[in-house]
Design a protein around this motif. Structure first.
Motif, mmCIF file in Angstrom:
data_model
loop_
_atom_site.group_PDB
_atom_site.id
_atom_site.type_symbol
_atom_site.label_atom_id
_atom_site.label_comp_id
_atom_site.label_asym_id
_atom_site.label_seq_id
_atom_site.Cartn_x
_atom_site.Cartn_y
_atom_site.Cartn_z
ATOM 1 N N ASP A 1 4.049 5.551 -5.639
ATOM 2 C CA ASP A 1 4.011 5.447 -7.099
ATOM 3 C C ASP A 1 2.985 6.428 -7.673
ATOM 4 O OD1 ASP A 1 5.965 3.509 -7.146
ATOM 5 O OD2 ASP A 1 4.548 1.832 -7.353
ATOM 6 N N GLU A 2 1.836 6.551 -7.018
ATOM 7 C CA GLU A 2 0.802 7.487 -7.458
ATOM 8 C C GLU A 2 1.285 8.932 -7.316
ATOM 9 O OE1 GLU A 2 -2.593 6.483 -5.090
ATOM 10 O OE2 GLU A 2 -2.903 4.575 -6.125
ATOM 11 N N ARG A 3 1.937 9.235 -6.191
ATOM 12 C CA ARG A 3 2.453 10.597 -5.983
ATOM 13 C C ARG A 3 3.512 10.937 -7.033
ATOM 14 N NH1 ARG A 3 -0.978 9.479 -3.097
ATOM 15 N NH2 ARG A 3 -2.073 10.413 -4.806
ATOM 16 N N LEU A 4 4.384 9.965 -7.341
ATOM 17 C CA LEU A 4 5.425 10.187 -8.338
ATOM 18 C C LEU A 4 4.810 10.416 -9.712
ATOM 19 C CD1 LEU A 4 8.399 10.277 -9.105
ATOM 20 C CD2 LEU A 4 8.353 7.794 -9.350
ATOM 21 N N ALA A 5 3.808 9.624 -10.070
ATOM 22 C CA ALA A 5 3.138 9.790 -11.358
ATOM 23 C C ALA A 5 2.485 11.162 -11.440
ATOM 24 C CB ALA A 5 2.099 8.683 -11.562
ATOM 25 N N GLU A 6 1.891 11.616 -10.358
ATOM 26 C CA GLU A 6 1.263 12.933 -10.320
ATOM 27 C C GLU A 6 2.323 14.032 -10.462
ATOM 28 O OE1 GLU A 6 -1.876 15.566 -10.204
ATOM 29 O OE2 GLU A 6 -1.984 13.395 -10.262
ATOM 30 N N ALA A 7 3.440 13.894 -9.782
ATOM 31 C CA ALA A 7 4.503 14.896 -9.853
ATOM 32 C C ALA A 7 5.118 14.943 -11.255
ATOM 33 C CB ALA A 7 5.583 14.594 -8.818
ATOM 34 N N GLU A 8 5.211 13.808 -11.926
ATOM 35 C CA GLU A 8 5.802 13.762 -13.263
ATOM 36 C C GLU A 8 4.977 14.564 -14.266
ATOM 37 O OE1 GLU A 8 8.667 12.500 -14.519
ATOM 38 O OE2 GLU A 8 9.285 12.090 -12.470
ATOM 39 N N GLU B 1 0.835 -1.200 0.000
ATOM 40 C CA GLU B 1 0.000 0.000 0.000
ATOM 41 C C GLU B 1 0.876 1.258 0.000
ATOM 42 O OE1 GLU B 1 -3.514 2.130 2.644
ATOM 43 O OE2 GLU B 1 -2.787 0.145 3.232
ATOM 44 N N LEU B 2 1.940 1.218 0.750
ATOM 45 C CA LEU B 2 2.864 2.345 0.801
ATOM 46 C C LEU B 2 3.530 2.554 -0.559
ATOM 47 C CD1 LEU B 2 4.146 4.462 2.654
ATOM 48 C CD2 LEU B 2 5.948 2.808 3.147
ATOM 49 N N GLY B 3 3.957 1.484 -1.185
ATOM 50 C CA GLY B 3 4.558 1.558 -2.513
ATOM 51 C C GLY B 3 3.594 2.126 -3.530
ATOM 52 N N ARG B 4 2.338 1.671 -3.486
ATOM 53 C CA ARG B 4 1.306 2.176 -4.388
ATOM 54 C C ARG B 4 1.088 3.676 -4.180
ATOM 55 N NH1 ARG B 4 -1.502 -2.250 -3.519
ATOM 56 N NH2 ARG B 4 -2.734 -1.341 -1.847
ATOM 57 N N HIS B 5 1.052 4.069 -2.919
ATOM 58 C CA HIS B 5 0.849 5.480 -2.584
ATOM 59 C C HIS B 5 1.947 6.344 -3.212
ATOM 60 C CE1 HIS B 5 0.085 9.107 -0.221
ATOM 61 N NE2 HIS B 5 1.377 9.125 0.025
#
Length: 91
Positions: free
Chosen positions: A79-86, A73-77
């Protein structure tokens, strides 16, 4: 306005960019271009500090939270933040 005269050296492309802005009438002087750029830089730094303060507060809050999050769950969280920042990353 309390002002201080500075002498700076810029790469030729930056100097040309400043001159073009003055020549186009967008700014009345080289100094005005530099002052505007400095204000934008200050704003960007202030925004960055606010974001960092928010992250620090969230980290402190999470550290005080007795609940634990599963690694997946932490990894998914993140990964989502990184995708949003990109999405907002400058080229």
């Amino acid at each position: 306005m309390n002002a201080e005269k500075l002498s700076i050296t810029l790469p030729a492309d930056m100097a040309q960019m400043i001159r073009r802005q003055v020549d186009s009438g967008s700014y009345s002087s080289n100094s005005e271009v530099i002052r505007d750029a400095m204000r934008l830089w200050q704003d960007r730094r202030a925004e960055r500090e606010q974001r960092l303060d928010t992250v620090r507060a969230k980290l402190n809050e999470a550290g005080d939270d007795p609940r634990r999050i599963a690694d997946e769950e932490l990894g998914r969280h993140f990964d989502e933040r990184l995708a949003e920042a990109e999405k907002y990353r400058k080229p």
